[in-house]
Motif scaffolding. Structure first.
Motif, PDB file in Angstrom:
ATOM      1  N   ASP A  23       4.079  -0.459  -4.871  1.00  0.00           N
ATOM      2  CA  ASP A  23       4.413  -1.872  -4.698  1.00  0.00           C
ATOM      3  C   ASP A  23       4.941  -2.198  -3.302  1.00  0.00           C
ATOM      4  O   ASP A  23       5.198  -3.357  -3.001  1.00  0.00           O
TER       5      ASP A  23
ATOM      6  N   MET B 179      -1.863   5.346   0.355  1.00  0.00           N
ATOM      7  CA  MET B 179      -1.841   4.341  -0.717  1.00  0.00           C
ATOM      8  C   MET B 179      -3.214   4.220  -1.375  1.00  0.00           C
ATOM      9  O   MET B 179      -3.324   4.148  -2.604  1.00  0.00           O
TER      10      MET B 179
ATOM     11  N   THR C 112      -4.479  -0.313  -9.398  1.00  0.00           N
ATOM     12  CA  THR C 112      -3.306  -0.349  -8.528  1.00  0.00           C
ATOM     13  C   THR C 112      -2.265  -1.360  -8.987  1.00  0.00           C
ATOM     14  O   THR C 112      -1.184  -1.448  -8.400  1.00  0.00           O
TER      15      THR C 112
ATOM     16  N   HIS D 141       2.115  -0.735   2.629  1.00  0.00           N
ATOM     17  CA  HIS D 141       0.932  -0.953   1.783  1.00  0.00           C
ATOM     18  C   HIS D 141      -0.379  -0.560   2.476  1.00  0.00           C
ATOM     19  O   HIS D 141      -1.383  -0.321   1.806  1.00  0.00           O
TER      20      HIS D 141
ATOM     21  N   LYS E  60       5.841  -3.308   0.241  1.00  0.00           N
ATOM     22  CA  LYS E  60       5.256  -4.294   1.145  1.00  0.00           C
ATOM     23  C   LYS E  60       5.189  -3.765   2.573  1.00  0.00           C
ATOM     24  O   LYS E  60       4.387  -4.225   3.382  1.00  0.00           O
TER      25      LYS E  60
END
Length: 421
Positions: free
Chosen positions: A208, A218, A255, A213, A210
């Motif tokens: 999650d 990822m 995701t 990301h 930010k």
């Protein structure tokens, strides 16, 4: 010095309020169709509720809560979301003991998070949400998702994308967690301090992040769908089967996660288009461990929450017009001092009959009073002068046609009701 509104808050002005009313009425009517009942919880709660109910590894708890001590030294927090409060109430009021299960609630009210204000993200925002507690039937998952979609579609939005995923049961999540730790651990120093702290405690939260990301790890992180056991696969298949039967289009996104330990099985979001960088309109999921975490019995639950502010941005982006202010029924224009003295009583009696009306309180000339009536977009203007008072009549002008009719004062309410209908 002029005092200004706090950063991250807004005034909802009279010309905007009707839109909010329409949205609230739509939400209430829809929840009635689905047999969800309204619940109202306090604006502030014990801080411990959100630490346990939202999760102490989340950004909400770590960075965004408005927390203060009262005079008794108790730590209290302005609610940052609605689910924890609803579940707390469900447990405290022993709603799990009632014969009608699952317990189905909806709520609508202000929430508070200290974050950087931007379009669609306020420090005080309004959240509408639903919770269904007590059933582990995948049909209730489909019902909650269908309610969310019907909410948006019923308001006229068309550019919607439903995204769903499964987090599996605790066994599946445990296997996935181990895989995530092994995946991220060799390079965890390349991630932000928050992700480093989450690695062992709740690695799902890394997905999650930010800040990181765009990190290459990822996109190659192990998918939860590869770790679902047979029971979890069957559950997710049943939810999708119901959605397919309802002809609700969706996209499976591995995701899409909910990083709290008690979330499992179904998770979902509704996305919008064309109203800024933030495209998520709402999010929801199943939380089978939350009731027991807050002191109640094992009671599975599922729900969602959405921001009314983001909904309004989406309506504006799609140019959906709802909630136009309804004009009052008539405006009273006066000529002369005696008429001015008599009008307040006439208006009082009209209002008692359920007729909305107003008059001039600024001593305007008759021409200016008609301009005010035009601005109010009233269907009728009632003109009263001293001569009319003497005769016991008024002149009613129908603004759409320009026709004017002399009506006895005692029959004015009946005349307006008849011609409005």
């Amino acid at each position: 010095m002029m005092i200004q509104i706090p950063r991250g808050t807004q005034d909802i002005l009279p010309e905007q309020v009707e839109l909010w009313h329409k949205i609230e009425e739509h939400a209430k009517a829809l929840c009635h169709l689905f047999n969800y009942q309204e619940i109202r919880t306090p604006i502030f709660e014990s801080t411990d509720l959100f630490q346990r109910g939202v999760g102490d590894t989340t950004d909400i708890v770590q960075k965004e809560m408005y927390t203060f001590e009262d005079r008794g030294g108790r730590s209290l927090t302005l609610r940052p979301e609605g689910t924890a409060s609803v579940v707390r109430s469900f447990v405290e009021n022993k709603r799990y003991g009632l014969p009608d299960q699952p317990a189905k609630f909806f709520y609508n009210g202000p929430m508070f998070r200290y974050e950087r204000p931007q379009s669609g993200r306020m420090r005080q925002f309004t959240q509408f949400g639903v919770e269904a507690i007590g059933s582990k039937d995948p049909a209730i998952d489909a019902e909650v998702i269908s309610l969310a979609m019907q909410f948006y579609q019923g308001l006229g939005l068309k550019k919607l994308k439903l995204v769903i995923n499964s987090l599996g049961d605790p066994e599946s999540r445990k296997a996935h967690k181990e895989a995530l730790v092994n995946h991220f651990k060799p390079s965890i120093n390349e991630f932000c301090s928050d992700c480093q702290a989450r690695l062992e405690k709740n690695p799902l939260r890394i997905l999650d992040c930010k800040v990181d990301h765009d990190h290459p790890l990822m996109s190659t992180a192990p998918s939860i769908l590869d770790f679902l056991n047979d029971e979890s696969k069957d559950y997710f298949a049943n939810v999708r089967q119901y959605l397919d039967a309802m002809e609700i289009h969706y996209v499976v996104d591995p995701t899409l996660v909910r990083g709290l330990d008690y979330y499992n099985h179904t998770t979902f979001e509704v996305m919008g288009e064309g109203f800024g960088a933030i495209t998520t309109l709402m999010g929801g999921g199943r939380y089978n461990g939350l009731v027991s975490e807050l002191g109640g019995p094992e009671s599975p639950g599922i729900g969602f929450a959405l921001s009314i502010e983001r909904l309004i941005l989406a309506l504006q982006a799609e140019k959906v017009e709802i909630g136009q202010p309804k004009p009052i029924d008539c405006f009273i224009a006066t000529i002369g001092e005696r008429a001015k003295q008599e009008v307040p009583v006439i208006i009082y009696n009209l209002r008692r009959e359920g007729i909305s009306c107003d008059q001039d309180y600024m001593d305007r000339k008759i021409k200016a009073q008609f301009k005010q009536a035009d601005r109010l977009n009233v269907p009728f203007v009632v003109v009263i002068g001293d001569e009319e008072i003497e005769k016991g009549v008024v002149n009613v002008k129908t603004m759409e046609t320009g026709n004017q009719q002399e009506v006895e004062i005692q029959q004015l309410a009946s005349y307006i009701k008849e011609h409005i209908s």
